[in-house]
Enzyme design. Structure first.
Site, short mmCIF file in Angstrom:
data_model
loop_
_atom_site.label_atom_id
_atom_site.label_comp_id
_atom_site.label_asym_id
_atom_site.label_seq_id
_atom_site.Cartn_x
_atom_site.Cartn_y
_atom_site.Cartn_z
N ASP A 17 2.84 -50.02 -21.85
CA ASP A 17 1.39 -49.81 -21.80
C ASP A 17 1.12 -48.60 -20.93
OD1 ASP A 17 1.32 -52.25 -23.09
OD2 ASP A 17 -0.15 -53.15 -21.73
N SER A 60 5.42 -46.30 -12.42
CA SER A 60 4.84 -45.00 -12.46
C SER A 60 4.85 -44.41 -13.85
CB SER A 60 5.50 -44.15 -11.40
OG SER A 60 5.70 -42.85 -11.76
N HIS A 97 9.99 -51.56 -22.42
CA HIS A 97 10.72 -52.17 -23.53
C HIS A 97 11.40 -51.10 -24.38
CE1 HIS A 97 8.84 -56.31 -23.20
NE2 HIS A 97 8.14 -55.60 -22.33
#
EC number: 4.1.1.65
Length: 294
Positions: free
Chosen positions: A92, A252, A149
């Site tokens: 994300d 980050s 992922h």
């Protein structure tokens, strides 16, 4: 540039990055209820964190701040793109940059780029397969889901820890700190895939307590030198498309690299646009059966 921005940038160059990060790491691992609850409550309020997607929705139920920060999501929170040939976003975040790797340089921001070889730890042989290829840089904001992922199924070939600074990562530092991502501490993961070699780089930042991978746990070398671990075919580590590969504790940026002619961007994802783990980032440039595995 405002006075406030100038002061912030000056503090970035003067602050003892690793000392600050170690101190924050100790606080983030604290299991003192009053302390960890205050930290979590303040964080949720400040960054408007959506806990409805979390496997454990009560933010104060987590034993420490780091457990809250690296929280798991509900199984259906991030469905994967249905076409198994498509390349997924690993995280994300916001696509801060994407594009071609030209003459060994990767675009950072207007007027700034950084070296491919430097990013990967200074080894020209490691960098060679990605020369002329493609990259995407995804920035994870504090409120985002902080597990990373696999964009595609891959077999781990090498993990490299590259020591460095811990500048904060945000639009201001990207536009003003030269070679930002090639200067910050990072973990480089090289995979063999049906698309050729793929690199996923987890870049640290100020107050990043640590980076974990699912195969090595905490990546915390004691010496300030590049350290490489190679993985052979005797006990191969194969991670499926969409599987968790690592996580940031207060961190980050993830950078994904492919070799030349391997992928094409999906509808040209918008730079500065949001993206979620499991959404399509790119398509194969050819049918997979025409792209030999390495």
């Amino acid at each position: 540039m405002s006075i406030k921005d100038q002061i912030f940038l000056a503090s970035q160059h003067l602050a003892p990055h690793h000392l600050v990060s170690r101190g924050m790491g100790l606080l983030a691992d604290s299991r003192i209820p009053a302390l960890k609850n205050a930290m979590i409550s303040r964080f949720v309020q400040r960054y408007n964190v959506d806990m409805s997607e979390a496997l454990v929705e009560d933010p104060l139920a987590y034993p420490c701040f780091n457990d809250f920060f690296t929280r798991a999501l509900k199984p259906d929170a991030r469905p994967l793109d249905d076409d198994s040939a498509n390349v997924l976003s690993p995280a994300d975040g916001t696509i801060s940059q994407l594009g071609p790797i030209r003459e060994g340089r990767i675009f950072q921001a207007k007027g700034h780029s950084f070296g491919l070889t430097a990013l990967l730890g200074g080894d020209a042989e490691r960098a060679a397969p990605f020369e002329g290829g493609d990259f995407a840089t995804i920035y994870l904001s504090p409120r985002d889901y902080h597990r990373v992922h696999m964009p595609v199924t891959g077999t781990l070939r090498e993990m490299v820890h590259v020591p460095g600074r811990l500048f904060s990562v945000n639009p201001l530092t990207a536009n003003t700190v030269p070679d930002l991502f090639a200067r910050n501490e990072r973990v480089v993961c090289i995979f063999d895939t049906a698309y050729g070699p793929m690199a996923v780089i987890l870049v640290g930042a100020m107050i990043v307590a640590s980076v974990e991978t699912v195969w090595a746990g905490l990546v915390t070398p004691h010496k300030r030198e590049v350290r490489s671990t190679r993985y052979g075919p005797q006990e191969p580590i194969v991670l499926e498309r969409g599987a968790e590969m690592g996580r940031f504790k207060l961190g980050s940026t993830a950078i994904v690299l492919f070799g030349p002619g391997r992928i094409r961007w999906f509808d040209t994802p918008s730079v500065r646009g949001p993206i979620r783990m499991g959404e399509t980032l790119a398509l194969p440039a050819n049918h997979l059966e025409d792209v030999p595995a390495v």
